[in-house]
Enzyme design. Structure first.
Site, mmCIF file in Angstrom:
data_model
loop_
_atom_site.group_PDB
_atom_site.id
_atom_site.type_symbol
_atom_site.label_atom_id
_atom_site.label_comp_id
_atom_site.label_asym_id
_atom_site.label_seq_id
_atom_site.Cartn_x
_atom_site.Cartn_y
_atom_site.Cartn_z
ATOM 1 N N GLU A 81 0.948 -13.319 12.335
ATOM 2 C CA GLU A 81 1.440 -12.164 13.070
ATOM 3 C C GLU A 81 1.307 -10.951 12.153
ATOM 4 O O GLU A 81 1.770 -10.976 11.002
ATOM 5 C CB GLU A 81 2.900 -12.363 13.482
ATOM 6 C CG GLU A 81 3.127 -13.546 14.414
ATOM 7 C CD GLU A 81 2.409 -13.386 15.744
ATOM 8 O OE1 GLU A 81 2.342 -12.235 16.247
ATOM 9 O OE2 GLU A 81 1.925 -14.398 16.280
ATOM 10 N N HIS A 88 3.256 3.431 -8.988
ATOM 11 C CA HIS A 88 3.121 2.014 -9.331
ATOM 12 C C HIS A 88 4.410 1.491 -9.988
ATOM 13 O O HIS A 88 4.856 0.383 -9.699
ATOM 14 C CB HIS A 88 1.927 1.799 -10.251
ATOM 15 C CG HIS A 88 0.611 2.151 -9.622
ATOM 16 N ND1 HIS A 88 0.252 1.697 -8.373
ATOM 17 C CD2 HIS A 88 -0.430 2.916 -10.064
ATOM 18 C CE1 HIS A 88 -0.965 2.166 -8.066
ATOM 19 N NE2 HIS A 88 -1.383 2.902 -9.071
ATOM 20 N N LEU A 124 11.665 -20.371 -3.818
ATOM 21 C CA LEU A 124 10.589 -19.501 -3.334
ATOM 22 C C LEU A 124 9.380 -19.590 -4.261
ATOM 23 O O LEU A 124 9.516 -19.574 -5.484
ATOM 24 C CB LEU A 124 11.086 -18.059 -3.285
ATOM 25 C CG LEU A 124 10.049 -16.973 -2.965
ATOM 26 C CD1 LEU A 124 9.611 -17.065 -1.515
ATOM 27 C CD2 LEU A 124 10.606 -15.592 -3.294
ATOM 28 N N ASP A 136 0.826 -1.196 0.000
ATOM 29 C CA ASP A 136 0.000 0.000 0.000
ATOM 30 C C ASP A 136 0.867 1.256 0.000
ATOM 31 O O ASP A 136 1.915 1.286 0.653
ATOM 32 C CB ASP A 136 -0.914 -0.009 1.234
ATOM 33 C CG ASP A 136 -2.039 0.996 1.147
ATOM 34 O OD1 ASP A 136 -2.299 1.505 0.041
ATOM 35 O OD2 ASP A 136 -2.659 1.278 2.179
ATOM 36 N N GLY A 137 0.406 2.275 -0.716
ATOM 37 C CA GLY A 137 1.062 3.574 -0.642
ATOM 38 C C GLY A 137 1.681 4.076 -1.930
ATOM 39 O O GLY A 137 2.303 5.143 -1.938
ATOM 40 N N THR A 193 -10.148 -7.063 -5.915
ATOM 41 C CA THR A 193 -11.412 -6.962 -6.632
ATOM 42 C C THR A 193 -11.939 -5.532 -6.576
ATOM 43 O O THR A 193 -12.467 -5.003 -7.564
ATOM 44 C CB THR A 193 -12.442 -7.924 -6.007
ATOM 45 O OG1 THR A 193 -11.931 -9.261 -6.074
ATOM 46 C CG2 THR A 193 -13.759 -7.855 -6.740
ATOM 47 N N SER A 208 -8.254 -5.306 4.640
ATOM 48 C CA SER A 208 -8.787 -4.984 3.314
ATOM 49 C C SER A 208 -9.111 -6.228 2.475
ATOM 50 O O SER A 208 -8.732 -6.316 1.309
ATOM 51 C CB SER A 208 -7.808 -4.072 2.566
ATOM 52 O OG SER A 208 -7.708 -2.817 3.197
ATOM 53 N N ARG A 250 -11.352 1.782 -9.397
ATOM 54 C CA ARG A 250 -10.504 2.954 -9.565
ATOM 55 C C ARG A 250 -10.703 3.552 -10.968
ATOM 56 O O ARG A 250 -11.264 2.900 -11.860
ATOM 57 C CB ARG A 250 -9.034 2.572 -9.359
ATOM 58 C CG ARG A 250 -8.711 2.216 -7.909
ATOM 59 C CD ARG A 250 -7.230 2.046 -7.695
ATOM 60 N NE ARG A 250 -6.924 1.822 -6.290
ATOM 61 C CZ ARG A 250 -5.698 1.775 -5.783
ATOM 62 N NH1 ARG A 250 -4.646 1.957 -6.576
ATOM 63 N NH2 ARG A 250 -5.505 1.566 -4.496
ATOM 64 N N GLY A 304 0.259 5.350 -4.653
ATOM 65 C CA GLY A 304 -0.336 6.618 -5.075
ATOM 66 C C GLY A 304 0.095 7.778 -4.198
ATOM 67 O O GLY A 304 0.391 8.880 -4.692
ATOM 68 N N ARG A 305 0.124 7.546 -2.877
ATOM 69 C CA ARG A 305 0.522 8.615 -1.961
ATOM 70 C C ARG A 305 2.002 8.963 -2.122
ATOM 71 O O ARG A 305 2.402 10.123 -1.979
ATOM 72 C CB ARG A 305 0.205 8.209 -0.517
ATOM 73 C CG ARG A 305 -1.258 8.388 -0.157
ATOM 74 C CD ARG A 305 -1.585 7.782 1.184
ATOM 75 N NE ARG A 305 -1.626 6.323 1.115
ATOM 76 C CZ ARG A 305 -1.404 5.525 2.154
ATOM 77 N NH1 ARG A 305 -1.100 6.048 3.329
ATOM 78 N NH2 ARG A 305 -1.492 4.224 2.016
ATOM 79 N N ARG A 338 -5.605 -2.227 8.537
ATOM 80 C CA ARG A 338 -6.721 -3.140 8.258
ATOM 81 C C ARG A 338 -6.265 -4.155 7.223
ATOM 82 O O ARG A 338 -5.256 -3.968 6.538
ATOM 83 C CB ARG A 338 -7.944 -2.370 7.757
ATOM 84 C CG ARG A 338 -7.691 -1.516 6.535
ATOM 85 C CD ARG A 338 -8.960 -0.802 6.061
ATOM 86 N NE ARG A 338 -8.682 0.051 4.915
ATOM 87 C CZ ARG A 338 -8.355 1.343 4.985
ATOM 88 N NH1 ARG A 338 -8.251 1.923 6.178
ATOM 89 N NH2 ARG A 338 -8.124 2.049 3.899
#
Length: 267
Positions: free
Chosen positions: A219, A49, A143, A32-33, A78, A208, A83, A35-36, A206
């Site tokens: 955790e 992005h 991985l 997250d973040g 979803t 989301s 957007r 755009g900011r 959260r």
């Protein structure tokens, strides 16, 4: 974990720092973040992005080097379909092009690409690029990098419920005997362990609609760092924090300590 002499200097320092602690087998991240991050720099959201792709690469590299078995990334939810169309189109193009560009490195580093979500909703070009990468890495057994695309936990659980309902209607299963494992085995993540550590960047606290069933005992680690600024050191901080958690799974601290203690007469 890779031999330390094969690691770059930064990763060697991180490996030394985390040595002796319990390494999470499965790390899940809500990225997250973006755009900011771009807005703070007076850049278009798409710039965030593009910058976020570099953080994906860093997280993948570190998890592979440290011997983490599974890294699962919330790439597109979803709800993200709501957007602006221009941003969605940019994201779809970026995801496809980025994974195609990274495919040779994924193969070289023995990373297997896995995809979960309602992939039929994705544009054909992006979907085909992702499928080609998945095919190219299908024999890699290091991985497992899972991208959650057009994904929501409620969608996933609903799909599992539909499968069970159809099988019950056909008389293949007894409704009264449906167990938690029956539900887990019908989720998109049925071939991997539940996440031990779930990280969210960007300052929100959260989940989301992300891995709601699987994260029941994960955790949780929340950080204000925006995803494009989340590098190897920041991921190491999250793992170090995890290593200091006491994972009780309903037991008492005394029970956990007793189980971890060596048998009498041994050290």
């Amino acid at each position: 974990m890779k031999a330390k002499e094969n690691l770059d200097k930064q990763t060697q320092i991180i490996a030394d720092r985390l040595e002796g602690g319990s390494m999470p087998r499965h790390i899940a991240i809500i990225m997250d973040g973006n755009g900011r991050w771009a807005k703070k720099r007076s850049l278009p959201r798409s710039a965030g992005h593009y910058e976020g792709v570099a953080s994906v690469r860093k997280a993948t590299e570190l998890c592979s080097d440290l011997g983490v078995g599974f890294l699962t990334l919330y790439a597109f939810s979803t709800e993200n379909w709501n957007r602006p169309k221009e941003e969605v189109d940019t994201l779809m193009t970026l995801i496809g092009m980025a994974i195609e560009r990274e495919t040779p490195d994924l193969v070289r580093n023995n990373v297997h690409l896995n995809l979960i979500g309602d992939l039929d909703r994705m544009p054909e070009d992006a979907r085909n690029r992702l499928f080609r990468c998945r095919k190219a890495t299908e024999d890699c057994d290091g991985l497992t990098l899972t991208l959650c695309l057009s994904y929501s936990a409620r969608w996933e659980i609903t799909e599992a419920a539909r499968q069970l309902a159809r099988q019950a209607a056909d008389g293949l299963i007894d409704i009264e005997k449906i167990s938690e494992s029956d539900i887990s085995s019908r989720l998109s993540t049925s071939t991997m362990p539940d996440p031990d550590l779930l990280i969210r960047t960007g300052g929100e606290t959260r989940l989301s609609n992300y891995l709601l069933w699987q994260a029941a005992y994960a955790e949780l680690y929340f950080t204000d760092t925006l995803w494009p600024d989340f590098g190897k050191e920041q991921l190491a901080d999250a793992i170090a924090d995890y290593q200091h958690r006491e994972r009780r799974f309903g037991r008492t601290s005394d029970q956990v300590a007793a189980q971890a203690a060596p048998p009498d007469g041994h050290s």
